[in-house]
Write an enzyme that holds these catalytic residues in place. Sequence first.
Site, mmCIF file in Angstrom:
data_model
loop_
_atom_site.group_PDB
_atom_site.id
_atom_site.type_symbol
_atom_site.label_atom_id
_atom_site.label_comp_id
_atom_site.label_asym_id
_atom_site.label_seq_id
_atom_site.Cartn_x
_atom_site.Cartn_y
_atom_site.Cartn_z
ATOM 1 N N VAL A 81 25.395 -1.642 -121.542
ATOM 2 C CA VAL A 81 26.103 -1.729 -122.461
ATOM 3 C C VAL A 81 27.675 -2.068 -122.087
ATOM 4 C CG1 VAL A 81 24.946 -0.314 -123.993
ATOM 5 C CG2 VAL A 81 26.566 0.864 -122.732
ATOM 6 N N CYS A 82 28.459 -2.576 -122.907
ATOM 7 C CA CYS A 82 29.947 -2.878 -122.514
ATOM 8 C C CYS A 82 30.836 -2.513 -123.869
ATOM 9 C CB CYS A 82 30.136 -4.075 -121.770
ATOM 10 S SG CYS A 82 29.642 -5.518 -122.769
ATOM 11 N N SER A 83 31.840 -3.293 -124.058
ATOM 12 C CA SER A 83 32.543 -3.340 -125.358
ATOM 13 C C SER A 83 32.049 -4.376 -126.376
ATOM 14 C CB SER A 83 34.083 -3.466 -125.009
ATOM 15 O OG SER A 83 34.517 -4.885 -124.401
ATOM 16 N N TRP A 109 28.775 -0.742 -126.643
ATOM 17 C CA TRP A 109 28.256 0.754 -126.675
ATOM 18 C C TRP A 109 28.400 1.232 -128.035
ATOM 19 C CZ3 TRP A 109 31.115 4.888 -127.768
ATOM 20 C CH2 TRP A 109 32.405 4.767 -127.748
#
Length: 121
Positions: A81-83, A109
């Site tokens: 996950v990331c932004s 996320w």
Amino acid sequence: MRNLIIAGSVLLVIYMSYRVYRYSALDNGLDKLVKEGAVILDVRTPQEFETGHIKGSINISLGTIRERYVELDASKTYITVCSHGLRSVKAESILKERGFKHVYNGGAWSDLQKTLSAALK
């Protein structure tokens, strides 16, 4: 000006395609993988991670994943996950190149967190 409009249109199509993929991926059982013990790997920077993250997730930024992947257990399942979901796609690819078999892109996320919260209710 015409090239700018074309480039903007291409970026919009790419982004929309990603969002469709992202929602279909979550509908295909990422919440079940988490329930079964999948590790959420947050590939944002440590500063971004500190502003908020999914409880229990681990943080290895995309910028260091090529060196730090050895800290991960290749036999486990990971959800990156990331932004916004772009770095997580790259991290998924890097880990698969290094022999990880069970890696999935979880996208943003905050979206995954909402989905996981809803699934636990």
